[in-house]
Write a protein that holds these residues in place. Structure first.
Motif, mmCIF file in Angstrom:
data_model
loop_
_atom_site.group_PDB
_atom_site.id
_atom_site.type_symbol
_atom_site.label_atom_id
_atom_site.label_comp_id
_atom_site.label_asym_id
_atom_site.label_seq_id
_atom_site.Cartn_x
_atom_site.Cartn_y
_atom_site.Cartn_z
ATOM 1 N N PHE A 124 0.827 -1.204 0.000
ATOM 2 C CA PHE A 124 0.000 0.000 0.000
ATOM 3 C C PHE A 124 0.865 1.260 0.000
ATOM 4 O O PHE A 124 0.477 2.289 -0.561
ATOM 5 N N LEU A 158 -4.498 2.875 4.589
ATOM 6 C CA LEU A 158 -4.423 1.418 4.690
ATOM 7 C C LEU A 158 -3.009 0.940 4.964
ATOM 8 O O LEU A 158 -2.807 -0.094 5.622
ATOM 9 N N SER A 162 -2.558 -1.196 8.202
ATOM 10 C CA SER A 162 -2.001 -2.546 8.122
ATOM 11 C C SER A 162 -0.792 -2.706 9.034
ATOM 12 O O SER A 162 -0.632 -3.739 9.700
ATOM 13 N N HIS A 182 -10.944 -0.960 8.851
ATOM 14 C CA HIS A 182 -9.986 -1.427 7.836
ATOM 15 C C HIS A 182 -10.657 -2.139 6.655
ATOM 16 O O HIS A 182 -10.397 -1.780 5.491
ATOM 17 N N SER A 186 -10.896 -0.708 2.701
ATOM 18 C CA SER A 186 -10.338 -1.544 1.629
ATOM 19 C C SER A 186 -11.351 -1.766 0.515
ATOM 20 O O SER A 186 -11.028 -1.648 -0.675
ATOM 21 N N TRP A 190 -11.117 -0.269 -3.301
ATOM 22 C CA TRP A 190 -11.133 -1.222 -4.415
ATOM 23 C C TRP A 190 -12.213 -0.835 -5.428
ATOM 24 O O TRP A 190 -11.979 -0.836 -6.631
ATOM 25 N N PHE A 217 -6.566 -5.110 -2.415
ATOM 26 C CA PHE A 217 -7.660 -4.473 -1.681
ATOM 27 C C PHE A 217 -8.625 -5.513 -1.099
ATOM 28 O O PHE A 217 -8.926 -5.498 0.092
ATOM 29 N N SER A 220 -6.934 -7.571 1.596
ATOM 30 C CA SER A 220 -6.804 -6.797 2.829
ATOM 31 C C SER A 220 -8.115 -6.779 3.603
ATOM 32 O O SER A 220 -8.135 -6.897 4.831
ATOM 33 N N ALA A 221 -9.234 -6.630 2.885
ATOM 34 C CA ALA A 221 -10.540 -6.650 3.541
ATOM 35 C C ALA A 221 -10.802 -8.002 4.200
ATOM 36 O O ALA A 221 -11.293 -8.075 5.337
#
Length: 545
Positions: A124, A158, A162, A182, A186, A190, A217, A220-221
């Motif tokens: 990121f 992010l 993270s 978070h 994400s 996205w 993205f 990460s979610a």
């Protein structure tokens, strides 16, 4: 370490983009060579250096007009600073909520999340630098401009988020607020990036860092969602126990007692003194007077359950050890087996691990399956009664199922040795809906004995067959207590006609007066074995025997 990596990535990416800007400036004299428009200049430049044009076509076109050096260090620093402050404010806002939650996660899962969040932080960071280059190279407004601005804030946020989540996961800190935000950020980022690529800037996907963002993205979610699932609420009692546990009377003069009492037990963590013995620890739940963890023995890798007292005060410690002494005498296929018991380095017991409890099953069950399970429970109870022990807290949560489906009784915290003559402990935490009338009104029905277990076994069988509780009421103590003492459960045949053979058995099990129940658990076992199973939708029928 993560922050240092972010700085290094920033410097490398800045150098790479500066080199790209230098290539663009080499084409600058073409602007003054007589070409009339910016578009003609861009076309001529693209013809001269095809490789650079393929690499960043949008940035090349605009930079030839503006002569901008990409990216601008001030812009990068400002964006990272603002998003760092935003992430810090989220952490600070959610700090108070941390005490109301606990992070319950195995060591293996924690390592995966830590590595994942660390990787996301780095990617990121690179992606935010690419977006900085993009926004300075593209002059656009309207909805596309707003979307780009949001992305410019979301991606560096992010990166910080993270990095923080990697640290908090390593510390098993339940950062509940930042974990909730978070995945949302994400998904929004996205969606914005996909819409921009699809409708406005399709060429931007040629950049590897932007392509990586499209994939990362959603990942990460998912990581944030997985970490969020490991956050469980902590009761008021748990929060009180999370501080310094009370020290038993006189412990101040006993160094060993003081050392044991100073060990804190939380939902998320096995006492540090036991972590040398076990790995891959996961909190399972609270049972009776202790908390239960699933763990692997370091010596042989066997998966076991480890139970430790809920606190280390004197009364709880004595009651916990009393439960273990009762349990230790019981060896039967339908009773969870104790492997070891010790008071050092802290009081704990190691026992057989069963993956599932009866409470997790969808009810009603087919009659033959319900009877099979209850027969197993009854045989375990019979073994306990033969050894002079009654359980007094038989309920679905205390009936575990092994890998092959064998039912096994656990949690003997309310167990009583019938002939020990000891006074009742002040800890009486039986489950109200499964309590026998004599547990509610001992002055009316007398003290508890083996017939208390017969009543509770009947309650479990009733639920498994009908799918309904034998004792109604979701109200308070008075309402449920009154139902236990006065409510007569409807016969199973009123739910399904083919359950009629169980009407007599359950009526006798659930009599209010213990004198009217089966005289022994063996009598109940004999009645269940001799019953002719009804014909059901499966077409099965016959005697269990």
């Amino acid at each position: 370490m993560i922050l240092l990596c972010l700085c290094l990535v920033t410097l490398v990416s800045a150098s790479e983009n500066t080199g790209t800007a230098a290539e663009i400036r080499e084409a600058g004299p073409a602007d003054t060579a007589g070409r009339g428009t910016a578009q003609e200049t861009a076309v001529a430049t693209a013809g001269t250096r095809d490789v650079s044009a393929d690499r960043i076509p949008i940035a090349r076109e605009t930079s030839a007009v503006t002569g901008t050096s990409l990216p601008d260090l001030t812009t990068v620093v400002m964006i990272f600073a603002v998003t760092a402050i935003a992430a810090g404010l989220v952490v600070r806002k959610g700090k108070n909520a941390c005490s109301r939650f606990s992070m319950v996660i195995s060591d293996r899962s924690a390592r995966l999340l830590i590595a994942g969040f660390g990787f996301f932080a780095l990617v990121f960071a690179v992606g935010s630098l690419s977006l900085t280059t993009w926004i300075r190279a593209v002059n656009t407004g309207g909805a596309a401009g707003v979307a780009i601005a949001i992305l410019m804030c979301a991606v560096p946020y992010l990166a910080w988020s993270s990095a923080l989540l990697a640290v908090y996961t390593a510390q098993r800190t339940p950062a509940i607020l930042i974990l909730r935000i978070h995945p949302v950020v994400s998904v929004i980022a996205w969606g914005l990036l996909i819409s921009l690529i699809a409708s406005v800037f399709p060429d931007i996907i040629n950049r590897w860092s932007i392509s990586a963002l499209i994939v990362l993205f959603p990942l990460s979610a998912l990581a944030g969602w997985a970490a969020l699932r490991s956050i469980l609420p902590v009761s008021d009692d748990d929060r009180e126990e999370g501080g310094k546990p009370p020290v038993p009377a006189g412990a101040g003069e006993d160094e060993e007692a003081t050392r044991i009492a100073s060990s804190t037990v939380t939902q998320a963590c096995l006492p540090p003194a036991l972590q040398e013995k076990y790995s891959d620890v996961m909190y399972v739940g609270k049972g009776g007077l202790g908390r239960v963890f699933r763990a692997q023995r370091r010596t042989d890798g066997k998966t076991v359950a480890v139970k430790v007292p809920i606190s280390f005060d004197e009364l709880t410690g004595k009651s916990f050890m009393r439960e273990m002494r009762i349990w230790e005498t019981l060896r039967h296929p339908n009773i969870i087996e104790l492997y070891s018991l010790n008071i050092l380095p802290v009081p704990y017991v190691e026992m057989e691990y069963a993956r599932e409890s009866l409470a997790n099953l969808e009810i009603p069950l087919p009659p033959e399956e319900a009877v099979r399970i209850v027969l197993g429970v009854a045989r375990g109870v019979a073994h306990a009664h033969a050894n002079g022990v009654i359980h007094r807290d038989i309920k679905p949560q205390n009936i575990l199922l092994s890998g092959d489906g064998t039912p096994k009784l656990t949690d003997w915290g309310l167990g009583k040795v019938l002939d020990d003559g000891a006074k009742e402990t002040s800890i009486t935490g039986f489950s109200l809906k499964y309590a026998a009338p004599e547990q509610i009104a001992p002055n009316t029905y007398g003290k508890t004995d083996e017939r208390c277990d017969i009543y509770q076994t009947g309650i479990v069988l009733y639920e498994l067959l009908t799918g309904e509780p034998a004792i109604p009421g979701d109200g308070g103590l008075g309402e449920v207590s009154a139902a236990i003492l006065h409510h007569i459960p409807a016969p199973p045949s009123s739910f399904r006609s083919y359950l009629a053979p169980f009407d007599t058995i359950l009526k006798k099990c659930l009599e209010k007066d213990p004198e009217n129940r089966y005289r022994s658990i063996e009598d109940l076992i004999a009645a269940l074995i001799s019953v002719q199973l009804p014909v059901t939708d499966t077409g099965k029928s016959g005697f269990l025997e």
